[in-house]
Design a protein around this motif. Structure first.
Motif, PDB file in Angstrom:
ATOM      1  N   TYR A  27       5.291 -29.210  67.612  1.00 36.27           N
ATOM      2  CA  TYR A  27       4.371 -28.872  68.708  1.00 36.27           C
ATOM      3  C   TYR A  27       2.922 -28.908  68.205  1.00 36.27           C
ATOM      4  O   TYR A  27       2.628 -28.416  67.114  1.00 36.27           O
ATOM      5  CB  TYR A  27       4.687 -27.466  69.231  1.00 36.27           C
ATOM      6  N   CYS A  29      -1.098 -28.072  69.375  1.00 33.45           N
ATOM      7  CA  CYS A  29      -2.034 -27.525  70.359  1.00 33.45           C
ATOM      8  C   CYS A  29      -3.000 -28.626  70.770  1.00 33.45           C
ATOM      9  O   CYS A  29      -3.761 -29.144  69.942  1.00 33.45           O
ATOM     10  CB  CYS A  29      -2.818 -26.355  69.776  1.00 33.45           C
ATOM     11  N   ASN A  67       0.255 -30.011  74.303  1.00 34.33           N
ATOM     12  CA  ASN A  67      -0.120 -29.421  75.591  1.00 34.33           C
ATOM     13  C   ASN A  67      -1.523 -29.832  76.012  1.00 34.33           C
ATOM     14  O   ASN A  67      -2.321 -30.331  75.211  1.00 34.33           O
ATOM     15  CB  ASN A  67      -0.064 -27.896  75.504  1.00 34.33           C
ATOM     16  N   CYS A 215       0.809 -21.606  75.226  1.00 32.77           N
ATOM     17  CA  CYS A 215       1.470 -22.421  74.199  1.00 32.77           C
ATOM     18  C   CYS A 215       2.847 -21.868  73.846  1.00 32.77           C
ATOM     19  O   CYS A 215       3.761 -22.637  73.552  1.00 32.77           O
ATOM     20  CB  CYS A 215       0.586 -22.554  72.961  1.00 32.77           C
ATOM     21  N   HIS A 240      -5.390 -17.639  67.971  1.00 29.20           N
ATOM     22  CA  HIS A 240      -4.415 -18.328  68.837  1.00 29.20           C
ATOM     23  C   HIS A 240      -2.988 -18.356  68.271  1.00 29.20           C
ATOM     24  O   HIS A 240      -2.040 -17.932  68.924  1.00 29.20           O
ATOM     25  CB  HIS A 240      -4.919 -19.742  69.113  1.00 29.20           C
ATOM     26  N   GLU A 244       0.416 -16.439  69.318  1.00 26.19           N
ATOM     27  CA  GLU A 244       1.628 -17.182  69.722  1.00 26.19           C
ATOM     28  C   GLU A 244       2.863 -16.612  69.026  1.00 26.19           C
ATOM     29  O   GLU A 244       3.921 -16.452  69.635  1.00 26.19           O
ATOM     30  CB  GLU A 244       1.500 -18.661  69.337  1.00 26.19           C
TER      31      GLU A 244
END
Ligand SMILES: [Zn+2]
Length: 451
Positions: A27, A29, A67, A215, A240, A244
């Motif tokens: 993943y 960001c 994302n 996220c 961030h 998460e």
């Protein structure tokens, strides 16, 4: 040798071993689509792309999700300034982002996820956190994560626990803040006038999500509750990514991410390239200067992703010239493609498997092109093989070959033109024409082509 990556969690290089041996779940960001992304932002996406290409090169399947933040403080504020709906405003910059990543040869993830498509999943996570008493509702209806209740809070960013406790008394509603403001953070923001017509009516009340929960929701919905790799810029580590982890692990009780990987900043005059410092450039600036966007990718690969790089135009121009030289050397290899040199391939793999050592991989590319013992056809096959990772666009190269003597004359012409010796410059143009080539003066310099 096997893959080794630097994991921000442990601050060491670790052997890579995915949870599911067959497929890596990764993943990244992605951008907040409220403006053109600047080239400093693109370092994160070129880094993630290189990482993905190395995994593919090593034989893994990769499920990669990136994302698009289309709802946060910035998108709401700036769409209102422009008098546009949030959707119309963010869609414009999303399209521009797609164009940019195409010109940088960034492979598309299996999916780009828009935050506004995952509100229900975010609400679910927040409800779980409320049930587990890891979150609480404030007087205005906003919901906050209670960081004191999550024992691992601060593990990724290596926050000092004592400071954390001292400062953790308050709460913070803005999406972005720094380590001096370690506080309970907003999961759900109750509607207020500043939000205008941007809100959702959910079980949590009328409001909108905080940035960090987005996220957690998008990554877990698409990749499951345990991910192999999560990437981003170092500026994402806190708050961030720390948040998460708190949200995801708090709601599932599972270990959210095995390998956290972060790229360093691009600096301008020793300061981080950032919108707030107004010291940023976009790919439009690069193209306006007549520089191939891939020269930026090439320049980044010359540095290791974990080192800060200082951006100056001269360096980018230099990498543009070097890239053109590489293209020329490649074209001059001729049409035939034969076998990949296993000696070079082995070294190439070795360098990249060692935490993506792209500077050494590029040096190897130059060495290969200079190596007299390798046939041109084998060199060509090997360059194309390397380019699966480097992504410098050798495969689609259709540049015509301009002989060295013509280039020399053109250079000479450029020099006399710069000295305003137009008589000599015209003579040289005629000479070039007589040899079957023409030279045109463009805004970014001369262009030589066949007549
Ligand atoms: Zn994120």
């Amino acid at each position: 040798m096997s893959l080794r990556f630097y994991n921000t969690l442990s601050r060491t290089k670790e052997d890579f071993s995915p949870i599911d041996k067959k497929e890596v779940r990764m993943y990244t960001c992605g951008p907040t689509v409220y403006d053109y992304a600047h080239i400093g932002n693109y370092r994160a996406y070129i880094f993630a792309d290189t990482l993905k290409r190395v995994l593919l090169y090593s034989g893994y399947k990769v499920k990669h999700i990136m994302n698009l933040t289309d709802i946060d403080d910035k998108t709401i504020c700036d769409s209102q300034k422009e008098g546009k709906t949030l959707k119309e405003f963010t869609e414009f910059y999303t399209e521009e982002f797609y164009k940019d990543i195409k010109s940088l040869n960034i492979l598309h993830p299996v999916k780009f996820t828009k935050a506004t498509d995952y509100i229900a999943e975010m609400v679910d996570i927040i409800k779980k956190l409320l049930d587990k008493k890891l979150a609480y509702k404030s007087e205005d209806g906003s919901i906050y994560f209670d960081i004191k209740k999550f024992k691992n809070y601060g593990r990724l960013a290596h926050l000092v626990l004592e400071n954390q406790k001292e400062n953790a008394a308050g709460r913070i509603k803005t999406d972005e803040y720094d380590k001096d403001n370690v506080q309970d953070f907003a999961l759900w923001k109750a509607w207020d006038e500043k939000d205008g017509n941007v809100f959702w009516k959910t079980d949590l009340g009328k409001g909108r999500p905080g940035w960090h929960i987005e996220c957690s929701a998008m990554s877990m919905k698409n990749l499951g509750e345990e991910l192999d790799i999560h990437t981003g810029g170092v500026d994402n580590i806190f708050p961030h990514h720390e948040n998460e982890i708190a949200q995801s692990e708090g709601s599932t009780g599972k270990h959210f991410v095995k390998y956290w990987m972060h790229n360093e900043w691009i600096l301008v005059d020793q300061k981080k390239m950032a919108k707030t410092f107004k010291n940023f450039y976009t790919l439009r600036d690069v193209i306006d200067k007549g520089i191939n966007p891939l020269a930026y990718r090439f320049w980044l690969l010359m540095g290791h992703y974990r080192t800060r790089m200082n951006f100056v135009w001269e360096a980018l121009e230099g990498s543009g010239i070097a890239l053109k030289r590489l293209y020329r050397l490649y074209i001059e290899l001729g049409e035939d493609i034969s076998d990949i040199s296993s000696k070079y391939q082995q070294k190439f793999k070795e360098y990249l498997e060692d935490d993506l050592d792209t500077p050494r991989a590029l040096t190897l590319l130059w060495d290969l092109l200079k190596d007299d013992k390798i046939s041109n056809a084998d060199k060509k096959a090997t360059v194309l093989d390397f380019d699966k990772v480097l992504g410098l666009g050798f495969e689609n190269l259709k540049e015509e070959i301009i002989p060295e003597n013509i280039l020399k004359l053109a250079k000479e012409r450029e020099e006399v033109r710069n000295k305003k010796n137009f008589k000599k410059s015209d003579e040289l143009r005629e000479k070039i024409n007589s040899l079957g080539y023409e030279v045109k003066d463009m805004s970014d310099g001369q262009k030589v082509s066949k007549l």
